[in-house]
Design an enzyme around this catalytic site. Sequence first.
Site, short mmCIF file in Angstrom:
data_model
loop_
_atom_site.label_atom_id
_atom_site.label_comp_id
_atom_site.label_asym_id
_atom_site.label_seq_id
_atom_site.Cartn_x
_atom_site.Cartn_y
_atom_site.Cartn_z
N HIS A 136 -57.24 -5.75 -47.40
CA HIS A 136 -57.85 -6.22 -48.64
C HIS A 136 -56.94 -5.85 -49.81
O HIS A 136 -56.43 -4.72 -49.88
CB HIS A 136 -59.23 -5.55 -48.81
CG HIS A 136 -59.92 -6.02 -50.06
ND1 HIS A 136 -60.51 -7.26 -50.15
CD2 HIS A 136 -60.09 -5.42 -51.27
CE1 HIS A 136 -61.01 -7.42 -51.37
NE2 HIS A 136 -60.76 -6.32 -52.06
N GLN A 172 -46.53 -4.21 -50.52
CA GLN A 172 -47.11 -3.01 -49.89
C GLN A 172 -48.02 -3.37 -48.72
O GLN A 172 -48.11 -2.62 -47.74
CB GLN A 172 -47.86 -2.17 -50.93
CG GLN A 172 -46.98 -1.66 -52.04
CD GLN A 172 -45.75 -0.94 -51.51
OE1 GLN A 172 -45.84 -0.16 -50.56
NE2 GLN A 172 -44.60 -1.20 -52.11
N LEU A 224 -67.80 -12.77 -41.62
CA LEU A 224 -68.21 -12.59 -40.23
C LEU A 224 -69.61 -11.98 -40.16
O LEU A 224 -69.98 -11.15 -41.00
CB LEU A 224 -67.19 -11.70 -39.52
CG LEU A 224 -65.80 -12.35 -39.41
CD1 LEU A 224 -64.74 -11.32 -39.08
CD2 LEU A 224 -65.82 -13.48 -38.37
N ASN A 259 -48.97 -11.61 -43.94
CA ASN A 259 -49.30 -10.35 -43.24
C ASN A 259 -49.14 -10.51 -41.73
O ASN A 259 -48.72 -9.57 -41.04
CB ASN A 259 -50.71 -9.88 -43.60
CG ASN A 259 -50.74 -9.17 -44.92
OD1 ASN A 259 -50.25 -8.04 -45.05
ND2 ASN A 259 -51.27 -9.82 -45.95
C1 GRF Z 1 -53.68 -11.03 -48.59
O1 GRF Z 1 -53.55 -10.73 -49.95
C2 GRF Z 1 -54.74 -10.17 -47.96
O2 GRF Z 1 -54.84 -8.91 -48.53
C3 GRF Z 1 -56.00 -10.96 -48.23
O3 GRF Z 1 -55.62 -12.30 -48.09
C4 GRF Z 1 -54.22 -12.44 -48.35
C5 GRF Z 1 -53.61 -13.08 -47.16
O4 GRF Z 1 -52.26 -13.38 -47.37
N1 GRF Z 1 -57.07 -10.56 -47.35
P1 GRF Z 1 -51.36 -13.81 -46.15
O5 GRF Z 1 -52.01 -15.06 -45.53
O6 GRF Z 1 -51.29 -12.70 -45.18
O7 GRF Z 1 -50.03 -14.15 -46.75
#
Ligand code: GRF
Length: 221
Positions: free
Chosen positions: A116, A180, A100, A21
Amino acid sequence: MGRGTRDRLKLGVLISGRGSNLQALIDACAEPDFPAEIALVLSNRADAGGLERARAAGIATGVVPHRDFEDKPSFEKAMTEALDAAGVELVCLAGFMRLLSAWFVERWHDRLLNIHPSLLPAFPGLDTHRRAIEAGVRFHGCTVHFVRTAMDTGPIVVQAAVPVESDDTPDSLAARVLEQEHRCYPLAVRLIAEGRARVIDERVVVTTTAAAPPATLNPMG
Ligand code: GRF
């Protein structure tokens, strides 16, 4: 917060792991018309793969190992000092695996986002893809939301839904959702940076225009 490209919103991204992400945000910020930039990537783990992604993009990084601090308040104060020093205006949790405290959440009130992997308020917590399959839901997805003190709660900015197929495994479903996630996080940041997503009475109200992207991403739509 409405801004042009010359006055970009400064992001701080908090990670603990692989950082896909984070990569989606790095890629979005590389677009000339994107209204935000990443000022700092912080990790509580020195071995988080995402730190290498940030370094490769020339972004400042910091490691704040939670175990080095005697308690949560001192850990969170150290993170906040680093974020403040970098001029961060909006904090994005992207796979940050520490809960947190209320202090941190209030310190960054309406300036703290989380992603999430479920359609909140369904399936807060961990292991969402397995739980979605076991519950027999037909749709699953992801949510970008402002953070409040109760885990995985807070005003929703963007969601995307995906179908759950009868032969899905937690891994195959996770991969569909992750695709997504990488669309939702940049969109949520854009809406906030452009001043188009505002929290009113604990719901996010989005101003849309004919030229603007919709507030809800839904590949089924
Ligand atoms: C993602 O699935 C996000 O929704 C969750 O943790 C995961 C993180 O994945 N909170 P990345 O480190 O961004 O690949």
